[in-house]
Design a protein around this motif. Structure first.
Motif, short mmCIF file in Angstrom:
data_model
loop_
_atom_site.label_atom_id
_atom_site.label_comp_id
_atom_site.label_asym_id
_atom_site.label_seq_id
_atom_site.Cartn_x
_atom_site.Cartn_y
_atom_site.Cartn_z
N GLY A 11 0.81 -1.20 0.00
CA GLY A 11 0.00 0.00 0.00
C GLY A 11 0.85 1.26 0.00
N TRP A 12 2.13 1.11 0.37
CA TRP A 12 3.04 2.26 0.42
C TRP A 12 4.33 2.03 -0.37
N GLN A 13 4.59 0.79 -0.77
CA GLN A 13 5.80 0.50 -1.53
C GLN A 13 5.44 0.22 -2.97
N THR A 14 6.16 0.85 -3.88
CA THR A 14 5.81 0.78 -5.29
C THR A 14 6.30 -0.49 -5.96
N ILE A 15 5.62 -0.89 -7.02
CA ILE A 15 6.14 -1.88 -7.94
C ILE A 15 7.30 -1.25 -8.70
N GLU A 16 8.32 -2.03 -8.99
CA GLU A 16 9.49 -1.51 -9.69
C GLU A 16 9.12 -1.01 -11.09
N ALA B 151 7.00 -1.28 -16.92
CA ALA B 151 7.34 -1.24 -18.34
C ALA B 151 6.89 -2.51 -19.06
N ALA B 152 6.96 -3.65 -18.35
CA ALA B 152 6.58 -4.92 -18.96
C ALA B 152 5.07 -5.14 -18.93
N SER B 153 4.42 -4.79 -17.82
CA SER B 153 2.99 -5.09 -17.66
C SER B 153 2.09 -4.01 -18.25
N LYS B 154 2.59 -2.79 -18.34
CA LYS B 154 1.83 -1.65 -18.87
C LYS B 154 0.72 -1.18 -17.93
N TYR B 155 0.79 -1.52 -16.67
CA TYR B 155 -0.20 -1.01 -15.71
C TYR B 155 0.47 -0.78 -14.37
N GLY B 156 -0.25 -0.03 -13.50
CA GLY B 156 0.26 0.22 -12.15
C GLY B 156 -0.71 1.09 -11.37
N ASP B 157 -0.49 1.15 -10.07
CA ASP B 157 -1.30 2.04 -9.23
C ASP B 157 -0.64 3.41 -9.18
N CYS B 158 -1.13 4.29 -8.30
CA CYS B 158 -0.60 5.66 -8.30
C CYS B 158 0.88 5.69 -7.97
N LYS B 159 1.30 4.84 -7.04
CA LYS B 159 2.73 4.81 -6.69
C LYS B 159 3.56 4.31 -7.86
N ALA B 160 3.09 3.22 -8.47
CA ALA B 160 3.86 2.60 -9.55
C ALA B 160 3.95 3.50 -10.77
N LEU B 161 2.84 4.13 -11.16
CA LEU B 161 2.86 4.99 -12.35
C LEU B 161 3.65 6.26 -12.09
N THR B 162 3.61 6.77 -10.86
CA THR B 162 4.42 7.94 -10.52
C THR B 162 5.90 7.59 -10.55
N ASN B 163 6.24 6.44 -9.98
CA ASN B 163 7.64 5.99 -9.98
C ASN B 163 8.13 5.71 -11.39
N TYR B 164 7.27 5.13 -12.21
CA TYR B 164 7.60 4.84 -13.60
C TYR B 164 7.84 6.12 -14.39
N THR B 165 6.98 7.11 -14.19
CA THR B 165 7.16 8.40 -14.87
C THR B 165 8.45 9.06 -14.41
N LYS B 166 8.73 8.98 -13.12
CA LYS B 166 9.98 9.50 -12.58
C LYS B 166 11.18 8.85 -13.27
N ALA B 167 11.08 7.53 -13.51
CA ALA B 167 12.16 6.81 -14.17
C ALA B 167 12.32 7.24 -15.63
N LEU B 168 11.19 7.45 -16.32
CA LEU B 168 11.26 7.91 -17.71
C LEU B 168 11.93 9.28 -17.79
N LEU B 169 11.53 10.19 -16.89
CA LEU B 169 12.13 11.53 -16.89
C LEU B 169 13.61 11.48 -16.53
N LYS B 170 13.95 10.60 -15.59
CA LYS B 170 15.36 10.45 -15.20
C LYS B 170 16.20 10.03 -16.41
N ALA B 171 15.66 9.14 -17.24
CA ALA B 171 16.38 8.70 -18.43
C ALA B 171 16.58 9.84 -19.41
N ALA B 172 15.68 10.83 -19.37
CA ALA B 172 15.78 11.99 -20.26
C ALA B 172 16.54 13.14 -19.61
N GLY B 173 17.10 12.90 -18.43
CA GLY B 173 17.88 13.94 -17.75
C GLY B 173 17.06 14.92 -16.95
N VAL B 174 15.82 14.57 -16.62
CA VAL B 174 14.93 15.45 -15.86
C VAL B 174 14.72 14.87 -14.47
#
Length: 636
Positions: free
Chosen positions: A310-315, A320-343
């Motif tokens: 409930g408080w720890q995100t899916i990696e 990236a593989a499953s194409k779904y996630g909850d608010c934590k997972a999608l936020t963490n995933y977006t953070k990872a995408l931006l990190k790859a772009a230098g943001v």
């Protein structure tokens, strides 16, 4: 000591057993304006260690009428970190005679799984007594649970709603001497009492008695500012293999960061795709918009509630593989995408929901139910709602706007404010062309542009309803006595302050009234405001307009009048001004063309109770101005 505890428990049981269940014994002052009366409500929270506690809740409620029937139902949530060890109940008639006791077969046990909860270990036990043929009647419930997630302590709300009186309620928290309890009291007539528990630990007790039913006044502050509440929270806690400490917001941020650190890695092929997508973008905002659109096009939101999950995100690589996630997972995933772009971006915990109260800024604790992403951009900051499939980048709206959020940083997590949308952001700009027949019927071409908070219902309808349902939804929003909706079109304009343009064609029957040689024409077709609820007694609560009254509406309506009619008299321009806003309207007449222009700017906020009279007067004057009719006389 064991004998003392046994005697104490025996005496407590005897008190409950001797409770007078007769409805006639309730004081008359508690029945007034009440649908139900809480006779006894005892909650005992016993903390055994930073990772284990038990809770016992005993409640007796007398239901006075059908509006109070909801109190004959008891619902208890639990999951893998909590267990319902006992659940009992009984039903009594008006004279206090036992009608029925709950049996095990009467208690339902089911999952809270829903179509948006892909994984969920949360369950509930629920029991309800059958509808009774007469009132009053009394229900009694006893619920005992064990808790192994002590990130959260109970919040005591003995009088959670209006039209509910309380005869006696008590909340007790006990814990070992080595542990510390943090608490916040609100709206209590007397503070709690600190003492020593029978086993030598600490004891905290709060009581409430003979509390008449509340009735919330119109536009009064949120319930939590009016009802008695005690918030309790841990200092040290354990959940599964994790230990934490919360005395400051930075403590909470450290714990969340520890739970989720290192989970923002994405596959190399996705990293290359990110670089390819953003190679032509030279600004942070441009990269954010491109990757946010990628997120919306390639993932979907599901709720995942599993233990500490409930408080720890899916990696991020799993998202990236499953194409779904909850608010934590999608936020963490977006953070990872931006990190790859230098943001660089950071998660921000928030209490989300259009009607949810803001987090208590002076009481660090796990008050949040959602996470969004914060992207610093020079002097600007972009907030991303990563669970939305259609919101523009940077817009958070009613769901998470205008409230505190905990910005999660490796060091120095702190509260920040999410965007607030003011009247200039929340506009309704409408232009209407109307042709009027000699019978008083009309055809209207309507174009309205909604922005900010005002566009949200239209955007939701556009994305979540099919064409037929959109039509049904729209028909309910048009308040004209008799009309037909011929056509409707919606067009979105994505931006940090998004907009939706609505185009309608209407056929309105007898919009104008014919009487002899006169034609009576109401000027305001779609935007008339109603008056406010007047005072019936002295106002006690502040006037809380919030952000719902931060808006700006403008209407320009052009009427084509039938030949041979002239205005019987002129209508002077109107100006109505107060601390709540400004209203203006004026009329221009050129031959058989009448142009009516109306503009109103409203200011949200909180005002003293004495201002309610002025609010009623302001709204009354606007409602009168919006009902203005222009009278025409037939000249040939």
């Amino acid at each position: 000591m064991k004998n003392f505890l046994f005697l104490t428990l025996l005496m407590s049981h005897t008190v409950w057993a001797q409770l007078d269940y007769k409805a006639e014994s309730i004081p008359a002052s508690l029945k007034e304006n009440a649908h139900a009366v809480v006779r006894r409500h005892e909650t005992t929270f016993t903390i055994k260690s930073p990772g284990e506690a038990t809770q016992r809740e005993y409640i007796v409620v007398t239901v006075l009428d059908k509006e109070g029937d909801g109190h004959a139902t008891k619902v208890v949530a639990y999951d893998k970190l909590s267990k319902v060890t006992n659940m009992e109940g009984a039903l009594y008639d008006a004279d206090g005679k036992l009608i029925k006791k709950l049996r095990k077969a009467d208690i339902d046990d089911y999952s809270t799984y829903s179509d948006y909860n892909l994984f969920d270990d949360q369950r509930v036990k629920a029991a309800a007594f059958p509808k009774q043929p007469s009132y009053p009647y009394t229900v009694e419930f006893l619920v005992e649970t064990t808790e192994r997630n002590l990130m959260f302590y109970p919040t005591w709300v003995p009088q959670p709603e209006q039209h509910l009186a309380v005869e006696q309620a008590i909340y007790t928290v006990t814990l070992p001497q080595a542990m510390a309890l943090r608490y916040k009291e609100m709206n209590l007539p007397t503070p709690g009492v600190v003492g020593t528990s029978p086993d030598g630990g600490k004891s905290y007790t709060w009581k409430l008695s003979n509390r008449p039913a509340l009735e919330f006044e119109p536009l009064s502050p949120p319930a939590r500012e009016q009802v008695p509440i005690v918030y309790t929270a841990p200092t040290d806690f354990e959940v599964q293999t994790y230990k934490g400490k919360v005395t400051t917001w930075n403590d909470l941020g450290k714990f969340y960061h520890t739970l989720n650190d290192g989970r923002d890695h994405i596959p190399d092929d996705l990293r290359q795709r990110v670089l390819e997508l953003t190679k032509s973008e030279s600004t942070t905002r441009g990269k954010v918009q491109k990757l946010y659109k990628f997120l919306q096009d390639h993932t979907r939101y599901v709720s995942i509630q599993l233990g500490i999950g409930g408080w720890q995100t899916i990696e991020a690589d799993k998202v990236a593989a499953s194409k779904y996630g909850d608010c934590k997972a999608l936020t963490n995933y977006t953070k990872a995408l931006l990190k790859a772009a230098g943001v660089t971006a950071y998660p921000a915990l928030v209490r989300a929901g259009e009607n949810e109260p803001d987090a208590l800024a002076d009481f660090p604790s796990f008050q949040f139910n959602h996470v969004i992403l914060c992207v610093p951009d020079g002097r600007d900051t972009l907030f991303l709602e990563c669970t939305s499939g259609n919101s523009p980048a940077g817009y958070v709206g009613d769901f998470t706007g205008n409230r505190h959020a905990l910005l999660i940083l490796p060091e120095g997590s702190r509260l920040i404010k999410t965007p607030t949308y003011h009247s200039a952001d929340n506009r309704q700009q409408r232009r209407i062309a109307i042709k009027l027949t000699e019978q008083g019927d009309a055809t209207a071409d309507v174009q309205t542009r909604y922005t900010g908070l005002q566009q949200e219902p239209y955007s939701d309808a556009l994305h979540h309803l099919n064409r037929d349902d959109q039509r049904s939804w729209l028909l309910k929003r048009i308040h004209i006595p008799a009309f037909e909706l011929n056509t409707f079109i919606y067009k979105e304009e994505p931006a940090v302050i998004p907009a939706v343009t609505e185009t309608l064609t209407l056929a309105v029957r007898q919009w104008a009234t014919i009487s002899g040689t006169r034609l009576f024409l109401p000027l305001n077709l779609l935007s008339a405001l109603s008056p406010a609820t007047p005072l019936t007694q002295t106002r006690s609560a502040a006037v809380d307009l919030g952000t719902n009254y931060d808006f700006e509406d403008s209407d320009t309506i052009t009427y084509q009048i039938p030949k041979g009619y002239t205005p019987e008299y002129k209508i002077a321009p109107a100006t109505i001004e107060s601390k709540f806003g400004l209203y203006t309207s004026h009329l221009a007449i050129e031959g058989d063309r009448i142009t009516y222009v109306r503009h109103i700017t409203m200011h949200g906020g909180r005002f003293p109770a004495t201002a309610y009279t002025e609010w009623v007067d302001f709204r009354k004057k606007i409602a009168k101005a919006d009902r203005t009719q222009l009278v025409f006389v037939k000249t040939n």
